[in-house]
Every structure is written in structure tokens, then in C-alpha cells.
Write an enzyme that holds these catalytic residues in place. Structure first.
Site, PDB file in Angstrom:
ATOM      1  N   ASP A  10      -7.087  19.513 -13.512  1.00 42.47           N
ATOM      2  CA  ASP A  10      -7.423  18.182 -14.027  1.00 42.47           C
ATOM      3  C   ASP A  10      -7.028  18.190 -15.501  1.00 42.47           C
ATOM      4  O   ASP A  10      -7.657  18.846 -16.335  1.00 42.47           O
ATOM      5  CB  ASP A  10      -8.934  17.942 -13.835  1.00 42.47           C
ATOM      6  CG  ASP A  10      -9.386  16.564 -14.321  1.00 42.47           C
ATOM      7  OD1 ASP A  10      -8.686  15.964 -15.159  1.00 42.47           O
ATOM      8  OD2 ASP A  10     -10.452  16.104 -13.875  1.00 42.47           O
ATOM      9  N   ARG A  67       0.852  -1.203   0.000  1.00 41.38           N
ATOM     10  CA  ARG A  67       0.000   0.000   0.000  1.00 41.38           C
ATOM     11  C   ARG A  67       0.879   1.241   0.000  1.00 41.38           C
ATOM     12  O   ARG A  67       0.582   2.235  -0.650  1.00 41.38           O
ATOM     13  CB  ARG A  67      -0.948  -0.001   1.221  1.00 41.38           C
ATOM     14  CG  ARG A  67      -1.694   1.312   1.326  1.00 41.38           C
ATOM     15  CD  ARG A  67      -2.891   1.369   2.275  1.00 41.38           C
ATOM     16  NE  ARG A  67      -2.914   0.408   3.334  1.00 41.38           N
ATOM     17  CZ  ARG A  67      -2.231   0.501   4.487  1.00 41.38           C
ATOM     18  NH1 ARG A  67      -1.443   1.542   4.707  1.00 41.38           N
ATOM     19  NH2 ARG A  67      -2.308  -0.436   5.390  1.00 41.38           N
ATOM     20  N   LYS A 110      -8.160   7.265 -19.110  1.00 39.80           N
ATOM     21  CA  LYS A 110      -8.501   7.825 -20.413  1.00 39.80           C
ATOM     22  C   LYS A 110      -7.287   7.755 -21.355  1.00 39.80           C
ATOM     23  O   LYS A 110      -6.807   6.672 -21.626  1.00 39.80           O
ATOM     24  CB  LYS A 110      -9.049   9.245 -20.230  1.00 39.80           C
ATOM     25  CG  LYS A 110     -10.056   9.374 -19.057  1.00 39.80           C
ATOM     26  CD  LYS A 110     -11.349   8.615 -19.274  1.00 39.80           C
ATOM     27  CE  LYS A 110     -12.222   8.503 -18.024  1.00 39.80           C
ATOM     28  NZ  LYS A 110     -12.530   9.726 -17.326  1.00 39.80           N
ATOM     29  N   TYR A 163     -16.194  18.063 -14.355  1.00 37.90           N
ATOM     30  CA  TYR A 163     -16.494  16.636 -14.554  1.00 37.90           C
ATOM     31  C   TYR A 163     -17.538  16.211 -13.501  1.00 37.90           C
ATOM     32  O   TYR A 163     -17.388  16.522 -12.311  1.00 37.90           O
ATOM     33  CB  TYR A 163     -15.202  15.833 -14.399  1.00 37.90           C
ATOM     34  CG  TYR A 163     -15.415  14.335 -14.410  1.00 37.90           C
ATOM     35  CD1 TYR A 163     -15.765  13.685 -15.580  1.00 37.90           C
ATOM     36  CD2 TYR A 163     -15.290  13.580 -13.252  1.00 37.90           C
ATOM     37  CE1 TYR A 163     -15.982  12.307 -15.592  1.00 37.90           C
ATOM     38  CE2 TYR A 163     -15.495  12.209 -13.246  1.00 37.90           C
ATOM     39  CZ  TYR A 163     -15.841  11.582 -14.434  1.00 37.90           C
ATOM     40  OH  TYR A 163     -16.061  10.231 -14.438  1.00 37.90           O
TER      41      TYR A 163
HETATM   42  C1  LIG Z   1     -12.940  10.107 -16.021  1.00 36.67           C
HETATM   43  C2  LIG Z   1     -12.585  11.425 -15.443  1.00 36.67           C
HETATM   44  C3  LIG Z   1     -12.334  11.580 -14.065  1.00 36.67           C
HETATM   45  C4  LIG Z   1     -12.497  10.440 -13.071  1.00 36.67           C
HETATM   46  O1  LIG Z   1     -11.585   9.434 -13.284  1.00 36.67           O
HETATM   47  P1  LIG Z   1     -11.879   7.852 -13.003  1.00 36.67           P
HETATM   48  O2  LIG Z   1     -10.620   7.216 -13.444  1.00 36.67           O
HETATM   49  O3  LIG Z   1     -13.091   7.491 -13.811  1.00 36.67           O
HETATM   50  O4  LIG Z   1     -12.140   7.713 -11.531  1.00 36.67           O
HETATM   51  C5  LIG Z   1     -11.976  12.846 -13.608  1.00 36.67           C
HETATM   52  N1  LIG Z   1     -11.876  13.900 -14.457  1.00 36.67           N
HETATM   53  C6  LIG Z   1     -12.119  13.781 -15.775  1.00 36.67           C
HETATM   54  C7  LIG Z   1     -11.977  14.988 -16.653  1.00 36.67           C
HETATM   55  C8  LIG Z   1     -12.480  12.554 -16.318  1.00 36.67           C
HETATM   56  O5  LIG Z   1     -12.730  12.459 -17.628  1.00 36.67           O
END
Ligand SMILES: *Cc1c(COP(=O)(O)O)cnc(C)c1O
Length: 379
Positions: free
Chosen positions: A170, A46, A195, A98
């Protein structure tokens, strides 16, 4: 070192015990100590795991940061940052955030006494006006989902720092191939590695990248204390994905341009949202802070009828109808009934989210085939 070379080499080293060029999957929970406290830097997975360490180093290098931290999902990464705060602290964020971040802020952290304010962040004056002496974080996302609004990172960083707050960006939509928020003044870069960074729709993971040693220590403490860490197999998959990030992104951008230009002249399309188009309101800022414009876009149909959008989405052969984005394959989505369904219809309309808005994550197939699919679905 240039970006493509970094994507392949930075932060990773052949395995010292075997010479394996690819980082091994250290599928272990614990590590043997020679004598109490006498170990090789690893005690419990962890806290640290060698596969994760190499991924964290690679991510730090790609974002021009010093430290990377990986989490079991993008949401777990966001959760870790907000846990830096105390009850009474405030966060200023963007009003087309988001959906998962909005839910975490308003449905989970608000009840612990943290206050969240949402403003149209492409307006820097609105950010300044929303900040108080209790504002500890400014939370930005650019380009945003699904309207691809562009936020001026440099300007927002100045506003955040003048008020004594940290700026988090982000960077999931842009990736470090297109934009490096730390270079523009941000304090923390956050990624959903699920992504583009992973890139193959086969893993869910998140990350934070920072420059500052003390901030890294506070976040690493929370990462270990709260325990939302990823397994080594998933870290391996993201490490493999990163090695082609630059060539995938280059093709996402080329295909993005081809698809946006096709849609723009289509008689059934009312409007296209893609920051690479000169008509996009954020185009000038995007040109300054991004190296290209990516493969995410959305468009509205003439007449703005849900039935028409549904018909197009059902007819797609290549643009699979699915949540998520950033994989090699093209995806389509209908924000009003999928990702943004939890926002009341009135609020959606106020935010400019038309009922017929279709979002595309343009993949890296051949552009001719993608355009043929659009032509038949819109026909
Ligand atoms: C998908 C996404 C998240 C969240 O991420 P997860 O891996 O699904 O928990 C946060 N911000 C943006 C812009 C996203 O597209």
C-alpha cells in the site's frame, strides 16, 4: 523520462477525434457496435471506459509498472486483491495496518475462511516466522499510519517470494514520487488515490498497479466481475491531480521538514514521528528506499493527556481537524478518538499509540504560516 515529465505526459494522448489536449470525460455507459462483436475496444463502461484507460496507463507509468486498474475507492482496490484467494489461504500483514484494511480483513474476509496474521513488519524475521505453506499474500504498508514505521520493502519481498507468496505494498503515504515498490520487488502496488495522488480532497478512488500480464488479467477479471469501478468524472479529476503530483510532493516534503524540526525543539512536545529525522528508527531504511520523507507525521505532548491534545486540536486555525490526508490543505487528527477509536485502549497503548498523539498531514501552504499556527495552538 524523468518523473515530472511522466506525471504530465505519460499514458495520456490528445483526443484523436478533436485534438483536445486534456482527456475528455467519456460520460457514457455503452458504445455502438458496427456489427455484433465489431467494436473499437469499448463495449460497456464497467469493463472499459476511455477516461479510465488513460488514468490507468498514467498510473502504471508513474509506478514503473505495466498495467493499472482503477476502483471506486482504495477499499474496493484492496477488496479486489483479496478476492484472488481461496478459503484456507493465509495472509501475513503488518500490525499497524490502515484501519479500513484491518476491518475488511478481519470483519469481512475472515468469515470466508481466509486467515490473517498481523506481525510487526519492520522485523523481517517475524514475517518469515508467520508464513506457512498456505500463505499466498504478504500485505505491507510503508510508511505506516500514524506512527510512520518504515518497512524494508526489498527484504519483505525476498521473504514473501521465498515462501511462494505475492507481496502487495500500500503506497498511499509515499506515492510514486517518493518510492516505487515494484522496483524493490513488490508484485502489486495499491493506492488510495483519494489522498496525495488526487491531491485536492475532492475525489474518492483507488488503484492497483502490476507488472505481470497474467496477474493483471486475473485482477481485471475481478474488477469487471465485482464491479467496484469509478466513474469517468472522478477519473478526470485524478488525471488532473497527477499533473502536479511532483511539485505538490516536493512542497509537502519541504514543509514536512520545517514542521518536524519546529515541533522537535518545542518545549511542550515529547516526541515527533517523522522518518526524515535521524532519531526515527526507520530513518536508514527510509533513506535507502525513499527519495524524500513526505508530509505525514505525528507527535506526542509532554504529560500525554487527552485534554491537552484536544485543546491544541481545537485551537488550530490552518490545520483543520478532519479525517483523510494528502490534500493541498493541512489537516490534523487525533488517532485515539478518530481513525483508531475502534481499537481497544489497551491494544492502542501496546502499539505505541499514546492518548495525546496528534497526526498532521502537512499541506503545501507557506511553512511560516503553518509554524505560526502550531505556535499559537501549542502556546
Ligand atoms: C485512505 C487509505 C486507504 C483506503 O482508501 P479509500 O480511498 O478511503 O477507500 C487505504 N490505505 C491507506 C494507507 C489509506 O490512507
Amino acid at each position: 523520462m524523468k518523473f515530472g515529465t511522466k506525471a504530465i505526459h505519460a499514458g495520456v494522448h490528445p483526443d484523436p477525434s478533436t485534438g483536445a489536449i486534456m482527456t475528455p470525460i467519456f460520460q457514457t455507459s455503452t458504445y455502438v457496435q458496427r456489427s455484433p462483436g465489431d467494436h473499437k475496444g469499448y463495449e460497456y463502461s464497467r469493463t472499459h471506459n476511455p477516461t479510465r484507460t488513460q488514468l490507468q496507463n498514467a498510473l502504471a507509468a508513474l509506478e514503473n509498472g505495466k498495467h493499472g486498474l482503477c476502483f471506486a475507492s482504495g477499499m474496493a482496490a484492496i477488496d479486489c486483491i483479496v478476492k484472488l484467494l481461496e478459503p484456507g489461504d493465509e495472509v501475513v500483514s503488518t500490525n499497524d495496518l490502515y484501519g479500513g484494511s484491518y476491518r475488511l480483513f478481519t470483519k469481512v474476509f475472515a468469515k470466508y475462511g481466509i486467515k490473517f496474521t498481523f506481525v510487526p513488519m519492520h522485523d523481517v524475521a517475524a514475517v518469515r516466522a508467520a508464513m506457512t505453506e498456505r500463505t499466498k499474500l504478504v500485505w505491507a504498508e510503508t510508511p505506516t499510519n500514524p506512527l510512520l514505521h518504515i518497512i524494508d520493502i526489498k527484504a519483505i519481498a525476498e521473504a514473501a517470494h521465498e515462501g511462494g507468496a505475492l507481496l502487495v505494498v500500500d503506497n498511499t503515504f509515499a506515492t510514486p514520487y517518493l518510492q516505487n515498490p515494484l522496483d524493490l520487488g513488490a508484485d502489486v502496488v495499491m493506492h488510495s488515490l483519494t489522498k496525495y495522488m488526487g491531491g485536492h480532497s475532492d475525489v474518492v478512488m483507488g488503484a492497483l498497479i502490476v507488472q505481470d500480464d497474467e496477474l493483471h488479467q486475473r485482477l481485471a477479471f475481478l474488477q469487471n466481475a465485482c464491479g467496484g469501478t469509478p466513474g469517468p468524472q472522478d477519473c478526470f479529476l485524478v488525471l488532473r491531480g497527477l499533473k502536479t503530483l511532483h511539485i505538490r510532493m516536493q512542497r509537502h516534503c519541504e514543509n514536512g521538514r520545517a514542521v518536524a524540526e519546529y515541533l522537535r525543539q518545542h518545549p511542550k512536545v515529547e516526541k515527533v514521528y517523522w522518518p526524515g529525522l535521524e532519531s526515527h528508527p526507520g530513518h536508514q531504511v527510509a533513506r535507502q528506499q525513499m527519495r524524500d520523507f513526505g508530509g505525514m507525521m505525528s507527535f506526542v505532548l509532554k504529560g500525554d493527556r487527552v485534554e491537552d491534545a484536544t485543546a491544541v486540536l481545537e485551537k488550530f486555525q490552518l490545520f483543520s481537524l478532519a479525517e483523510s490526508l494528502g490534500g493541498v490543505e493541512s489537516l490534523s487528527g487525533h488517532p485515539a478518538s478518530m481513525t483508531h477509536a475502534s481499537i481497544p485502549a489497551e491494544e492502542r497503548r501496546k502499539a505505541g499509540l499514546s492518548d495525546s498523539l496528534i497526526r498532521l498531514s502537512v499541506g503545501i501552504e507557506d511553512a511560516e504560516d503553518l509554524i505560526e499556527d502550531l505556535a499559537q495552538a501549542l502556546g
